[in-house]
Scaffold this motif. Structure first.
Motif, PDB file in Angstrom:
ATOM      1  N   HIS A 188      26.531   1.563 -40.629  1.00 28.99           N
ATOM      2  CA  HIS A 188      27.995   1.608 -40.581  1.00 28.99           C
ATOM      3  C   HIS A 188      28.570   0.310 -41.139  1.00 28.99           C
ATOM      4  N   LEU A 189      29.753   0.414 -41.720  1.00 25.77           N
ATOM      5  CA  LEU A 189      30.525  -0.728 -42.177  1.00 25.77           C
ATOM      6  C   LEU A 189      31.650  -0.935 -41.177  1.00 25.77           C
ATOM      7  N   ILE A 244      28.216   4.466 -43.916  1.00 24.45           N
ATOM      8  CA  ILE A 244      28.088   4.210 -45.348  1.00 24.45           C
ATOM      9  C   ILE A 244      26.732   4.631 -45.892  1.00 24.45           C
ATOM     10  N   LEU A 301      25.635  -1.808 -52.532  1.00 21.31           N
ATOM     11  CA  LEU A 301      25.604  -1.822 -51.069  1.00 21.31           C
ATOM     12  C   LEU A 301      24.550  -2.805 -50.566  1.00 21.31           C
ATOM     13  N   TYR A 350      27.949  -5.213 -41.133  1.00 19.17           N
ATOM     14  CA  TYR A 350      27.169  -3.977 -41.035  1.00 19.17           C
ATOM     15  C   TYR A 350      26.388  -3.882 -39.734  1.00 19.17           C
TER      16      TYR A 350
END
Length: 175
Positions: free
Chosen positions: A101-102, A113, A142, A153
């Motif tokens: 996850h962001l 993400i 990324l 993150y």
């Protein structure tokens, strides 16, 4: 008799050593970075009522090719995950989905993400822990951003009892 068993063994070991050296040169253009992340129920948002009784770990492997081999914008690279032992409170189901996850700016949670497993993306959830490596393709941008800004993150595992997450761990700030 002892001499006869040692000769084949020494030949076999020599062969293994030669293959290891050959394999090392075959991967000379690839660097592998890894990071271990603790996964804790107490890190969840909202906090898992079981706290740190629900816990585990994951090792994330980033494979980076030499810059001379980098692709154009939009290219992908492989990122792999190996989950360690997972301890959940009695009666808890194993995770059915796992993601990177962001975080949203100023918020403790954020959007998915990268799907690691589950979520209907074709990679089945593990049926036991520790796991073998689970590898996914990820945008090079990324992976580079995680390296530059790991504090943005986190990894989250979800199960039916805790759809927002049963265990969670932030990427360490010193990647």
């Amino acid at each position: 008799m002892r001499k006869r068993t040692l000769l084949p063994l020494s030949l076999a070991l020599t062969g293994v050593l030669c293959l290891s050296l050959a394999a090392g040169t075959a991967f000379a253009g690839i660097e592998q970075e890894r990071v271990r992340i603790r996964l804790l129920g107490a890190e969840e948002v909202p906090t898992n009522v079981h706290g740190n009784r629900d816990r585990g770990s994951v090792t994330v492997f980033f494979e980076e090719e030499d810059e001379s081999e980098d692709g154009a914008e939009g290219s992908t690279t492989e990122i792999c995950f190996r989950f360690g032992r997972l301890t959940l409170t009695e009666g808890e189901a194993l995770p059915t989905a796992g993601h990177i996850h962001l975080k949203n700016p100023g918020q403790p949670t954020g959007g998915i993400i990268l799907h690691i497993f589950g979520s209907g993306d074709g990679v089945a959830p593990p049926v036991s822990y520790p796991t073998a490596k689970i590898c996914r393709q990820a945008p090079v941008e990324l992976v580079e951003d995680i390296s530059r800004h790991p504090e943005r993150y986190y990894i989250n595992l979800h199960n039916p009892t805790h759809p927002s997450g049963v265990v969670r761990g932030d990427f360490p700030e010193d990647l």
